[in-house]
Design a protein around this motif. Structure first.
Motif, short mmCIF file in Angstrom:
data_model
loop_
_atom_site.label_atom_id
_atom_site.label_comp_id
_atom_site.label_asym_id
_atom_site.label_seq_id
_atom_site.Cartn_x
_atom_site.Cartn_y
_atom_site.Cartn_z
N GLN A 19 42.11 93.30 32.81
CA GLN A 19 41.29 94.44 32.34
C GLN A 19 39.95 94.30 32.26
OE1 GLN A 19 43.46 95.47 28.76
NE2 GLN A 19 45.13 96.57 29.55
N LEU A 20 39.67 93.11 31.76
CA LEU A 20 38.20 92.54 31.59
C LEU A 20 37.61 92.52 32.87
CD1 LEU A 20 38.49 90.31 28.71
CD2 LEU A 20 37.63 92.72 28.67
N GLY A 21 38.50 92.14 33.85
CA GLY A 21 37.77 91.75 35.18
C GLY A 21 37.53 90.50 35.48
N ALA A 22 37.37 90.09 36.72
CA ALA A 22 37.06 88.57 36.92
C ALA A 22 35.93 88.10 36.63
CB ALA A 22 37.37 88.35 38.63
N ASP A 23 34.98 88.86 36.53
CA ASP A 23 33.64 88.45 35.86
C ASP A 23 33.55 88.11 34.57
OD1 ASP A 23 33.79 91.24 35.80
OD2 ASP A 23 31.72 91.56 35.61
N LYS A 24 34.30 88.70 33.79
CA LYS A 24 34.27 88.56 32.30
C LYS A 24 35.32 87.58 31.79
CE LYS A 24 32.06 92.71 31.14
NZ LYS A 24 32.17 94.51 30.77
N LEU A 27 34.23 84.11 30.26
CA LEU A 27 33.66 84.14 28.83
C LEU A 27 34.75 84.62 27.98
CD1 LEU A 27 31.35 84.58 26.88
CD2 LEU A 27 31.10 86.91 27.71
N PHE A 28 35.73 85.49 28.35
CA PHE A 28 36.93 85.72 27.58
C PHE A 28 37.78 84.67 27.15
CE2 PHE A 28 41.46 86.34 27.29
CZ PHE A 28 41.78 86.99 26.47
N LEU A 29 38.03 83.66 28.27
CA LEU A 29 38.75 82.44 27.82
C LEU A 29 38.11 81.43 27.11
CD1 LEU A 29 40.44 81.92 31.43
CD2 LEU A 29 41.56 82.42 29.42
N ALA A 30 36.60 81.27 27.34
CA ALA A 30 35.75 80.47 26.53
C ALA A 30 35.75 81.16 24.91
CB ALA A 30 34.55 80.52 26.87
#
Length: 59
Positions: A19-24, A27-30
């Protein structure tokens, strides 16, 4: 956590990243990792998990 719960949480993690997209996703995982590290609260456990997560990914 049993296998069914683990699968449900992993599925939620994957769907959230989609849902967040590959570009985000990085950052989400971090951010997720920092939150998880805080909840785990044991530097030895966190260090072991970091090593296990990196296992087999080195070039």
């Amino acid at each position: 956590m049993n296998d069914s719960e683990l699968d449900a949480v992993y599925t939620r993690l994957c769907k959230t990243m989609t849902q967040l997209g590959a570009d985000k996703s990085p950052l989400f995982l971090a951010r997720f990792a920092l939150l998880a590290i805080g909840q785990i609260g044991d530097p030895d456990v966190v260090g072991r998990l970091v090593d296990e997560a990196a296992e087999g990914l080195e070039e």
